[in-house]
Design a protein around this motif. Structure first.
Motif, mmCIF file in Angstrom:
data_model
loop_
_atom_site.group_PDB
_atom_site.id
_atom_site.type_symbol
_atom_site.label_atom_id
_atom_site.label_comp_id
_atom_site.label_asym_id
_atom_site.label_seq_id
_atom_site.Cartn_x
_atom_site.Cartn_y
_atom_site.Cartn_z
ATOM 1 N N ARG A 33 34.689 -0.610 7.979
ATOM 2 C CA ARG A 33 33.508 -0.417 7.143
ATOM 3 C C ARG A 33 32.656 -1.091 6.449
ATOM 4 O O ARG A 33 31.238 -1.318 6.234
ATOM 5 C CB ARG A 33 33.852 0.645 6.119
ATOM 6 N N THR A 34 33.004 -2.771 7.291
ATOM 7 C CA THR A 34 32.694 -3.614 6.089
ATOM 8 C C THR A 34 31.539 -4.116 6.963
ATOM 9 O O THR A 34 31.655 -4.383 8.646
ATOM 10 C CB THR A 34 34.215 -5.228 6.208
ATOM 11 N N ARG A 35 29.610 -4.298 6.003
ATOM 12 C CA ARG A 35 28.792 -4.371 7.142
ATOM 13 C C ARG A 35 28.414 -6.527 6.824
ATOM 14 O O ARG A 35 27.666 -6.627 7.418
ATOM 15 C CB ARG A 35 28.096 -4.112 6.413
ATOM 16 N N TYR A 36 28.789 -7.264 6.563
ATOM 17 C CA TYR A 36 28.939 -8.389 5.637
ATOM 18 C C TYR A 36 30.161 -9.277 5.648
ATOM 19 O O TYR A 36 30.693 -9.052 5.643
ATOM 20 C CB TYR A 36 27.990 -7.859 4.711
ATOM 21 N N CYS A 37 29.072 -10.540 6.551
ATOM 22 C CA CYS A 37 30.346 -11.470 6.203
ATOM 23 C C CYS A 37 30.846 -11.793 4.715
ATOM 24 O O CYS A 37 31.851 -12.762 4.530
ATOM 25 C CB CYS A 37 30.163 -13.180 7.207
ATOM 26 N N SER A 38 30.258 -12.088 4.089
ATOM 27 C CA SER A 38 30.695 -12.261 2.520
ATOM 28 C C SER A 38 30.339 -11.665 1.469
ATOM 29 O O SER A 38 28.220 -10.684 2.103
ATOM 30 C CB SER A 38 30.083 -13.458 2.199
ATOM 31 N N ASP A 39 30.429 -11.808 0.624
ATOM 32 C CA ASP A 39 30.605 -10.962 -0.991
ATOM 33 C C ASP A 39 28.850 -11.047 -1.166
ATOM 34 O O ASP A 39 28.080 -10.691 -1.404
ATOM 35 C CB ASP A 39 31.020 -11.361 -2.091
ATOM 36 N N ALA A 40 28.551 -12.512 -1.241
ATOM 37 C CA ALA A 40 27.330 -13.252 -1.151
ATOM 38 C C ALA A 40 26.154 -12.612 -0.488
ATOM 39 O O ALA A 40 24.668 -11.774 -1.096
ATOM 40 C CB ALA A 40 26.611 -15.043 -0.936
ATOM 41 N N ARG B 171 30.833 -7.240 15.826
ATOM 42 C CA ARG B 171 30.465 -6.885 14.897
ATOM 43 C C ARG B 171 29.430 -8.372 14.284
ATOM 44 O O ARG B 171 30.282 -9.345 14.219
ATOM 45 C CB ARG B 171 31.583 -6.330 13.766
ATOM 46 N N ARG B 172 28.597 -7.986 14.140
ATOM 47 C CA ARG B 172 27.420 -9.475 13.235
ATOM 48 C C ARG B 172 27.630 -9.143 11.802
ATOM 49 O O ARG B 172 27.461 -7.453 11.538
ATOM 50 C CB ARG B 172 25.968 -9.209 13.925
ATOM 51 N N CYS B 173 27.108 -9.592 11.107
ATOM 52 C CA CYS B 173 26.634 -9.170 9.367
ATOM 53 C C CYS B 173 24.941 -8.601 9.165
ATOM 54 O O CYS B 173 24.406 -9.296 10.385
ATOM 55 C CB CYS B 173 26.768 -11.200 8.812
ATOM 56 N N ALA C 216 26.186 -13.607 11.169
ATOM 57 C CA ALA C 216 27.028 -14.398 11.820
ATOM 58 C C ALA C 216 27.922 -13.496 11.709
ATOM 59 O O ALA C 216 28.183 -12.206 11.618
ATOM 60 C CB ALA C 216 27.858 -14.790 10.468
ATOM 61 N N PRO C 217 29.117 -13.660 12.726
ATOM 62 C CA PRO C 217 29.908 -12.822 13.532
ATOM 63 C C PRO C 217 31.096 -12.511 12.085
ATOM 64 O O PRO C 217 31.704 -13.065 11.239
ATOM 65 C CB PRO C 217 30.632 -13.506 14.541
#
Length: 136
Positions: free
Chosen positions: A21-28, A3-5, A12-13
């Motif tokens: 359910r996570t779609r983003y690599c960071s909260d930012a 999965r990618r951001c 980013a991976p």
């Protein structure tokens, strides 16, 4: 499958331990994507709507606005309320929405009106400067 951001510039991976359910690599990146979505939604709402075919509506709205403004000028911005205390004129609350409808119609009907906010502000500043130089 890796999965990618979902944040477009990142790609980013996402770690394998992350929730499905996570779609983003960071909260930012999650916040940046939310700001981008919100900005796109706001920009699409703020675009002026095209003028409809009812050309007779503009003069009627304009006459209503003129009569309301004349009545406010004649009676004053504040009028006595039910207990005798001065309150804002009741018609003042209708001038804003009516003026917005008239402005949208005028902007769409006049092709010389700049649609870019920066250009519109610059044109207004130039017009004010010219009026000042003429002594108005």
């Amino acid at each position: 499958m890796k999965r990618r951001c979902a944040h477009a510039p990142c790609d980013a991976p996402i770690s394998a331990e992350a929730d499905r359910r996570t779609r983003y690599c960071s909260d930012a990146h999650r916040k940046a994507a939310a700001r981008a979505r919100k900005g796109a939604a706001t920009a699409s709402k703020s675009r002026p709507e095209p003028v409809s075919d009812d050309a007779e509506r503009y003069p009627a709205l304009r006459s209503v606005w003129d009569s309301m403004a004349a009545q406010i000028v004649a009676e004053g911005v504040t009028v006595p309320g039910s207990s005798g205390v001065p309150v804002a004129h009741p018609l003042l609350r209708f001038l804003g929405p009516l003026d917005a409808a008239l402005s949208a119609h005028e902007k769409m009907a006049d092709p010389t009106t700049p649609t870019d906010p920066k250009e519109a502000a610059r044109a207004a500043a130039v017009a004010a400067l010219e009026a000042y130089r003429r002594g108005e």
